[in-house]
Write a protein that holds these residues in place. Structure first.
Motif, PDB file in Angstrom:
ATOM      1  N   SER A  47      -7.860   1.172   1.245  1.00 25.02           N
ATOM      2  CA  SER A  47      -7.648   1.871  -0.030  1.00 25.02           C
ATOM      3  C   SER A  47      -7.520   0.865  -1.180  1.00 25.02           C
ATOM      4  CB  SER A  47      -6.394   2.751   0.048  1.00 25.02           C
ATOM      5  OG  SER A  47      -5.247   1.984   0.346  1.00 25.02           O
ATOM      6  N   ARG A  54      -0.020   4.095   0.860  1.00 26.14           N
ATOM      7  CA  ARG A  54      -0.408   4.973   1.971  1.00 26.14           C
ATOM      8  C   ARG A  54       0.219   4.535   3.285  1.00 26.14           C
ATOM      9  NH1 ARG A  54      -6.832   6.269   1.107  1.00 26.14           N
ATOM     10  NH2 ARG A  54      -6.646   7.060  -1.021  1.00 26.14           N
ATOM     11  N   CYS A  55       0.127   3.234   3.583  1.00 26.19           N
ATOM     12  CA  CYS A  55       0.565   2.789   4.912  1.00 26.19           C
ATOM     13  C   CYS A  55       1.646   1.717   4.872  1.00 26.19           C
ATOM     14  CB  CYS A  55      -0.634   2.293   5.723  1.00 26.19           C
ATOM     15  SG  CYS A  55      -1.257   0.683   5.188  1.00 26.19           S
ATOM     16  N   ASP A 100      -6.189  -0.003   5.634  1.00 22.88           N
ATOM     17  CA  ASP A 100      -6.936   1.254   5.480  1.00 22.88           C
ATOM     18  C   ASP A 100      -8.021   1.177   4.394  1.00 22.88           C
ATOM     19  OD1 ASP A 100      -5.614   1.567   3.004  1.00 22.88           O
ATOM     20  OD2 ASP A 100      -3.997   2.700   3.942  1.00 22.88           O
ATOM     21  N   CYS A 148       0.834  -1.198   0.000  1.00 25.19           N
ATOM     22  CA  CYS A 148       0.000   0.000   0.000  1.00 25.19           C
ATOM     23  C   CYS A 148       0.872   1.252   0.000  1.00 25.19           C
ATOM     24  CB  CYS A 148      -0.900  -0.007   1.239  1.00 25.19           C
ATOM     25  SG  CYS A 148      -1.900   1.473   1.394  1.00 25.19           S
ATOM     26  N   CYS A 178      -5.914  -2.543   0.238  1.00 23.61           N
ATOM     27  CA  CYS A 178      -5.153  -2.568   1.488  1.00 23.61           C
ATOM     28  C   CYS A 178      -6.057  -3.070   2.613  1.00 23.61           C
ATOM     29  CB  CYS A 178      -4.628  -1.170   1.822  1.00 23.61           C
ATOM     30  SG  CYS A 178      -3.786  -1.113   3.424  1.00 23.61           S
TER      31      CYS A 178
HETATM   32 ZN   LIG Z   1      -2.784   0.843   3.500  1.00 23.53          ZN
END
Ligand SMILES: [Zn+2]
Length: 353
Positions: free
Chosen positions: A208, A187-188, A206, A185, A203
């Motif tokens: 996404s 983002r994280c 989160d 991911c 993900c």
């Molecule tokens: Zn994530």
């Protein structure tokens, strides 16, 4: 990025990891009013601005016959039944290669059954009119399944495959390359899970959703008022190799703006009218080549020495003579670059990359 950037360069494309472009942005007016925006499958690409030429058809990797059946990607019951059907055909892709039956003139995909398929990310490629389903799996290639069958890369087998098989393999290689590369991911940082039958990843932390990455790159034949073609050699290419100019479209930039910017940066040529010719996926690993022609407003070449070793104008006679003399080599027919040059030249050209 530079001339016939890695994205359409059959030599370096396999090692390309993306648009490592270092070019600076130069935004010009996008002449979208003149661009062909529809299918390039018919007719000629006439703009009314003095640039005419045949639209590019039958590009080796822009073919396909099988319905992608996107509506079935989330149908768990259908997917389960299709995978249980021994008639279902599976293409296994490992590091860009799939098993093909290959001769000098012909290639055919060597499918496996779902039972024979290895572990790996699975994706629905499509369904034939009669209901026959095709899947891809990103995993270890099975043992060779017959005489004349061996692993082959898309750029090698693609031009020799039928329309059906070329479309299936291009689709499968694009997804397999994406799954091999984009595993976490953004983002994280958590590992993501495939969903939508391998056409997306999600993900688990989160929620996404992430979709296959495609990097657009423009590739353009620039001609002057005498209809000479501008061909260049990338500084990283071996001697004699020349091609049309190419480069990745930058963030927040239209393809037409990228044409203007790259041509100016690399050769000092200002282009006027820009005409869209057609496109071809080049999923090695993840490009989409957008082909153009452009009219030069000036002819004095000033190359960007970092990226371009040399650039020259060629009349058709000069090009033919240079090829015959062995002083230049053109990209291979599988590339959109070759087809663009050929569409200007007017007849078959040797590709001796
Ligand atoms: Zn994530």
């Amino acid at each position: 990025m530079s001339v016939a950037s890695a994205s359409d360069d059959p030599v370096s494309a396999s090692s390309s990891t993306g648009p490592a472009s270092t070019v600076s942005a130069r935004t010009g007016s996008a002449r979208t009013g003149s661009a062909r925006t529809g299918s390039a499958s018919t007719g000629s690409a006439s703009t009314g601005l003095g640039l005419t030429g045949p639209a590019l058809t039958g590009l080796a990797l822009a073919r396909g016959e099988v319905d992608r059946a996107a509506h079935l990607r989330a149908d768990a019951d259908w997917l389960k039944a299709a995978w249980a059907d021994p008639a279902t055909r599976v293409i296994v892709v490992e590091r860009g290669q799939a098993l093909c039956e290959l001769t000098d003139e012909h290639a055919a995909l060597a499918f496996t059954t779902p039972r024979q398929a290895p572990a790996g990310v699975r994706f629905l490629l499509g369904v034939e009119v009669d209901g026959l389903a095709y899947f891809g799996v990103a995993g270890a290639l099975p043992e060779s399944v017959g005489p004349g069958v061996r692993p082959a890369y898309l750029r090698e087998a693609g031009p020799l495959l039928s329309d059906r098989d070329a479309g299936l393999l291009t689709h499968a290689v694009a997804l397999a390359n994406w799954h091999e590369t984009f595993t976490h991911c953004p983002r994280c940082g958590s590992p993501t899970d495939p969903f939508a039958s391998g056409h997306a990843r999600k993900c688990p932390v989160d929620g996404s959703e992430h979709f296959p990455r495609v990097d657009p790159a423009m590739i353009v034949l620039v001609t002057d008022s005498a209809d000479r073609a501008l061909l260049a050699r990338n500084a990283q290419w071996p001697e004699r190799r020349v091609s049309v100019l190419a480069g990745f479209v930058e963030a927040g930039e239209s393809a037409e703006q990228a044409v203007e910017r790259e041509v100016a940066e690399e050769t000092g040529i200002t282009v006027g009218a820009v005409t869209y010719l057609g496109s071809q996926p080049w999923p090695m690993p993840q490009s989409l080549m957008l082909g153009f022609r452009a009219a030069a407003a000036n002819t004095e070449i000033n190359v960007d020495a970092d990226e371009i070793a040399e650039a020259n104008w060629y009349s058709r006679d000069e090009l033919a003579a240079a090829i015959a003399a062995g002083t230049i080599r053109l990209p291979p027919p599988v590339s959109i670059a070759h087809r663009i040059i050929q569409s200007w030249y007017g007849s078959e050209l040797p590709g001796s990359w």
